[in-house]
Design a protein around this motif. Structure first.
Motif, PDB file in Angstrom:
ATOM      1  N   UNK A   4     -18.912   7.127  21.636  1.00 13.21           N
ATOM      2  CA  UNK A   4     -17.819   8.077  21.897  1.00 13.21           C
ATOM      3  C   UNK A   4     -17.644   9.015  20.706  1.00 13.21           C
ATOM      4  N   UNK A   5     -17.681   8.470  19.513  1.00 11.60           N
ATOM      5  CA  UNK A   5     -17.565   9.317  18.326  1.00 11.60           C
ATOM      6  C   UNK A   5     -18.750  10.289  18.233  1.00 11.60           C
ATOM      7  N   UNK A   6     -19.939   9.773  18.454  1.00  8.50           N
ATOM      8  CA  UNK A   6     -21.144  10.573  18.274  1.00  8.50           C
ATOM      9  C   UNK A   6     -21.270  11.680  19.313  1.00  8.50           C
ATOM     10  N   UNK A   7     -20.760  11.447  20.516  1.00 12.10           N
ATOM     11  CA  UNK A   7     -20.882  12.435  21.589  1.00 12.10           C
ATOM     12  C   UNK A   7     -19.798  13.508  21.521  1.00 12.10           C
ATOM     13  N   UNK A   8     -19.283  13.735  20.363  1.00 12.05           N
ATOM     14  CA  UNK A   8     -18.318  14.804  20.104  1.00 12.05           C
ATOM     15  C   UNK A   8     -18.886  16.152  20.565  1.00 12.05           C
ATOM     16  N   UNK A   9     -18.103  16.859  21.354  1.00  9.30           N
ATOM     17  CA  UNK A   9     -18.447  18.178  21.913  1.00  9.30           C
ATOM     18  C   UNK A   9     -19.621  18.133  22.886  1.00  9.30           C
ATOM     19  N   UNK A  10     -19.944  16.949  23.378  1.00 10.78           N
ATOM     20  CA  UNK A  10     -20.855  16.809  24.515  1.00 10.78           C
ATOM     21  C   UNK A  10     -20.023  16.286  25.683  1.00 10.78           C
ATOM     22  N   UNK A  11     -19.169  17.157  26.176  1.00 13.96           N
ATOM     23  CA  UNK A  11     -18.094  16.730  27.055  1.00 13.96           C
ATOM     24  C   UNK A  11     -18.504  15.927  28.262  1.00 13.96           C
ATOM     25  N   UNK A  12     -19.498  16.408  29.018  1.00 14.57           N
ATOM     26  CA  UNK A  12     -19.820  15.703  30.251  1.00 14.57           C
ATOM     27  C   UNK A  12     -20.508  14.380  29.985  1.00 14.57           C
ATOM     28  N   UNK A  13     -21.446  14.335  29.044  1.00 14.41           N
ATOM     29  CA  UNK A  13     -22.082  13.059  28.710  1.00 14.41           C
ATOM     30  C   UNK A  13     -21.055  12.077  28.165  1.00 14.41           C
ATOM     31  N   UNK A  14     -20.152  12.570  27.334  1.00 15.52           N
ATOM     32  CA  UNK A  14     -19.111  11.710  26.782  1.00 15.52           C
ATOM     33  C   UNK A  14     -18.226  11.142  27.892  1.00 15.52           C
ATOM     34  N   UNK A  15     -17.853  11.998  28.835  1.00 14.08           N
ATOM     35  CA  UNK A  15     -16.985  11.564  29.943  1.00 14.08           C
ATOM     36  C   UNK A  15     -17.694  10.525  30.809  1.00 14.08           C
ATOM     37  N   UNK A  16     -18.957  10.770  31.129  1.00 11.69           N
ATOM     38  CA  UNK A  16     -19.693   9.828  31.978  1.00 11.69           C
ATOM     39  C   UNK A  16     -19.854   8.489  31.285  1.00 11.69           C
ATOM     40  N   UNK A  17     -20.189   8.504  30.000  1.00  6.52           N
ATOM     41  CA  UNK A  17     -20.354   7.246  29.273  1.00  6.52           C
ATOM     42  C   UNK A  17     -19.028   6.499  29.155  1.00  6.52           C
ATOM     43  N   UNK A  18     -17.947   7.252  28.914  1.00  3.38           N
ATOM     44  CA  UNK A  18     -16.640   6.598  28.827  1.00  3.38           C
ATOM     45  C   UNK A  18     -16.253   5.975  30.164  1.00  3.38           C
ATOM     46  N   UNK A  19     -16.521   6.685  31.265  1.00  2.00           N
ATOM     47  CA  UNK A  19     -16.211   6.131  32.586  1.00  2.00           C
ATOM     48  C   UNK A  19     -16.985   4.839  32.820  1.00  2.00           C
ATOM     49  N   UNK A  20     -18.234   4.810  32.418  1.00  2.00           N
ATOM     50  CA  UNK A  20     -19.081   3.644  32.668  1.00  2.00           C
ATOM     51  C   UNK A  20     -18.660   2.437  31.833  1.00  2.00           C
ATOM     52  N   UNK A  21     -18.312   2.658  30.566  1.00  2.00           N
ATOM     53  CA  UNK A  21     -18.076   1.539  29.652  1.00  2.00           C
ATOM     54  C   UNK A  21     -16.594   1.207  29.499  1.00  2.00           C
ATOM     55  N   UNK A  22     -15.743   2.247  29.510  1.00  2.00           N
ATOM     56  CA  UNK A  22     -14.308   1.990  29.416  1.00  2.00           C
ATOM     57  C   UNK A  22     -13.746   1.950  28.014  1.00  2.00           C
ATOM     58  N   UNK A  42     -23.353  21.990  29.359  1.00  2.00           N
ATOM     59  CA  UNK A  42     -23.276  21.165  28.147  1.00  2.00           C
ATOM     60  C   UNK A  42     -22.266  21.698  27.136  1.00  2.00           C
ATOM     61  N   UNK A  43     -21.737  22.896  27.365  1.00  2.00           N
ATOM     62  CA  UNK A  43     -20.717  23.426  26.448  1.00  2.00           C
ATOM     63  C   UNK A  43     -19.354  23.562  27.122  1.00  2.00           C
ATOM     64  N   UNK A  44     -19.233  23.084  28.349  1.00  2.00           N
ATOM     65  CA  UNK A  44     -17.945  23.156  29.038  1.00  2.00           C
ATOM     66  C   UNK A  44     -16.939  22.228  28.356  1.00  2.00           C
ATOM     67  N   UNK A  45     -15.720  22.718  28.176  1.00  2.00           N
ATOM     68  CA  UNK A  45     -14.737  21.960  27.407  1.00  2.00           C
ATOM     69  C   UNK A  45     -13.979  20.900  28.197  1.00  2.00           C
ATOM     70  N   UNK A  46     -14.104  20.884  29.537  1.00  2.00           N
ATOM     71  CA  UNK A  46     -13.289  19.979  30.339  1.00  2.00           C
ATOM     72  C   UNK A  46     -13.578  18.521  30.008  1.00  2.00           C
ATOM     73  N   UNK A  47     -14.849  18.156  29.913  1.00  2.00           N
ATOM     74  CA  UNK A  47     -15.176  16.783  29.557  1.00  2.00           C
ATOM     75  C   UNK A  47     -14.656  16.406  28.183  1.00  2.00           C
ATOM     76  N   UNK A  48     -14.690  17.347  27.245  1.00  2.00           N
ATOM     77  CA  UNK A  48     -14.147  17.090  25.906  1.00  2.00           C
ATOM     78  C   UNK A  48     -12.644  16.840  25.962  1.00  2.00           C
TER      79      UNK A  48
END
Length: 484
Positions: free
Chosen positions: A405-423, A54-60
């Motif tokens: 997307x704004x709210x999931x700041x620094x939650x890299x993997x959740x942010x990435x997964x949600x962005x992939x799903x919604x676009x 949950x703290x990995x920077x790659x998703x961010x």
């Protein structure tokens, strides 16, 4: 001399052959090594893996919340094939061991010093589900049903993502159902053995997983909607119930962001995020980012985002806005696992999808409110008034996605997964990416897979698509699928 050597070796060989009945006692036994499984230590180790994820920077970097300043390879997708063996050999093996020893009638009684057998098994199953969900969302098809069998099956098949999800839903339900009134597990860093909190963890995970399938099962009466509604009553209900990993000031278990900035100040808030926050007059800018050092010294403080994914950067760290000091210089800033604002935005989506009743606008505002409150941002009422949820469903879904997307700041993997799903938001790839032509939507398999598990690896690639950063996982139907 050679003759004597040969005679000596022959005698040694005879001696070794004739040693079958010699008792060496405990000559090679380490007196300090544990002779029984210490489940509490295995659990603590497995939970630390969650904190790393949950703290990995790659998703961010992928979702362009942050950008690198000097060494920009990560922003430009330098790594195509990512290691997953460490998860199988580490946390997943530890969790399976907890399950095995607490299920074994000869060992279970001895394990009750670490909590009730049922509760230890339940928690281990939930964490296993969490890690496997992360893995399948990241790589797609993965060894699952035949994994963790060691030498009994060194060549496990790659299960489809659909099959893994279906099994994980069952795993979550069964884990929650088997919890008893006994003691919670010792070594639990997340909840201190509080099994009610573990029920919330399981249900919140199930809810997020169900929504992730919204594009493949969109029907209000379908598979995903049913799983979503089953989880609602047990998921977290407010910011007070946010699920966080509690980092400590001690260097052995502190916030990894602090460690990053002790050695190299190479991450800043991206221009993509800062420009968007400025354009929206979003007050979270002041709590997400810092003024640039140069602008402060000049007497006109301002926020400047680091241009995303430059091939070569001559920009100085002092000229761009760092991540909030409360994050990067605070060893106790927690790891964000599941936050109420993500749940609230998920409910808003579910209303728009026709899955649940209620007001999408109310849930949308609850999500924004929870985000503001967690970060301590001011100006909430003005922001809500400026950006009400549209009554047009398509526009509303985009608004929900971009606020998430704004709210999931620094939650890299959740942010990435949600962005992939919604676009949304629409993100432009890095300038001159080092792998592929677009923002990654998947990781390539571990480099060892093609040689160590050739047949099953080849079957997975044949079914799923090329083993690269651009092949879409099963539920990612928002982006154009070019590999099918």
């Amino acid at each position: 001399m050679k003759r004597y050597t040969k005679i000596y070796c022959s005698l040694l060989l005879i001696g070794l052959i004739g040693c079958d009945n010699v008792d060496f006692g405990e000559t090679n036994v380490d007196p300090d090594a544990p002779t029984t499984v210490v489940s509490s230590g295995l659990l603590t180790n497995a939970e630390k893996t969650i904190s790393s994820l949950v703290t990995d920077e790659i998703g961010d970097l992928y979702t362009q919340h942050i950008s690198q300043i000097t060494y920009t390879d990560g922003s430009r997708y330098v790594t195509q094939n990512w290691d997953s063996d460490y998860l199988y050999k580490g946390a997943l093996t530890d969790l399976q061991t907890i399950i095995n020893v607490n299920s074994d009638e000869n060992m279970a009684v001895g394990q009750t010093v670490y909590g009730s057998n049922a509760n230890q098994i339940a928690v281990a199953r939930l964490i296993k589900a969490y890690i496997f969900q992360y893995m399948t969302d990241t790589w797609g098809m993965m060894p699952y049903s035949e994994a963790l069998q060691g030498l009994d099956n060194p060549y496990p098949v790659f299960d489809t993502q659909e099959a893994i999800y279906d099994s994980l839903f069952t795993e979550i339900d069964e884990a929650i159902a088997q919890m008893d009134g006994g003691t919670g597990p010792v070594g639990d860093q997340l909840f201190g053995g509080d099994m009610e909190r573990w029920k919330q963890f399981g249900n919140t995970m199930k809810l997020i997983m169900a929504l992730r399938l919204s594009n493949v099962y969109p029907s209000p009466t379908g598979y995903a909607a049913t799983k979503f509604k089953e989880a609602m009553s047990g998921a977290i209900t407010s910011s007070d119930e946010n699920i966080l990993y509690p980092f400590l000031a001690d260097d052995n278990n502190d916030n990894p962001w602090q460690d990053n900035f002790q050695t190299r100040e190479d991450y800043a808030v991206s221009d993509v995020l800062i420009d968007r926050l400025i354009a929206d007059s979003d007050p979270r800018l002041s709590v997400y980012a810092e003024y640039t050092r140069t602008s402060v010294s000049n007497g006109t403080p301002e926020y400047v985002g680091m241009p995303y994914g430059l091939p070569n950067s001559e920009i100085l760290a002092s000229d761009v806005s760092f991540i909030s000091s409360n994050v990067i210089y605070n060893g106790e800033f927690p790891g964000m696992i599941y936050m109420y604002y993500q749940v609230a935005f998920s409910y808003a989506e579910a209303v728009e999808l026709g899955w649940i009743a209620g007001s999408a606008s109310d849930y949308y505002e609850a999500g924004i409110t929870a985000s503001f409150e967690y970060w301590g941002a001011e100006g909430l009422s003005e922001y809500l008034a400026a950006y009400p949820l549209s009554t047009d469903s398509a526009t509303a879904m985009q608004q929900i996605a971009e606020e998430k997307w704004k709210a999931l700041y620094l939650q890299g993997w959740e942010s990435w997964m949600e962005w992939k799903r919604i676009g949304y938001p629409v993100l432009e790839p890095a300038t001159m990416p080092l792998n592929g032509d677009d923002v990654p939507v998947r990781h390539g398999y571990d480099n060892d897979y093609p040689s160590n598990n050739t047949e099953n690896y080849n079957a997975a690639v044949s079914a799923q698509g090329p083993d690269n950063l651009g092949t879409h996982v099963w539920w990612d139907t928002t982006h154009p699928i070019t590999n099918q």
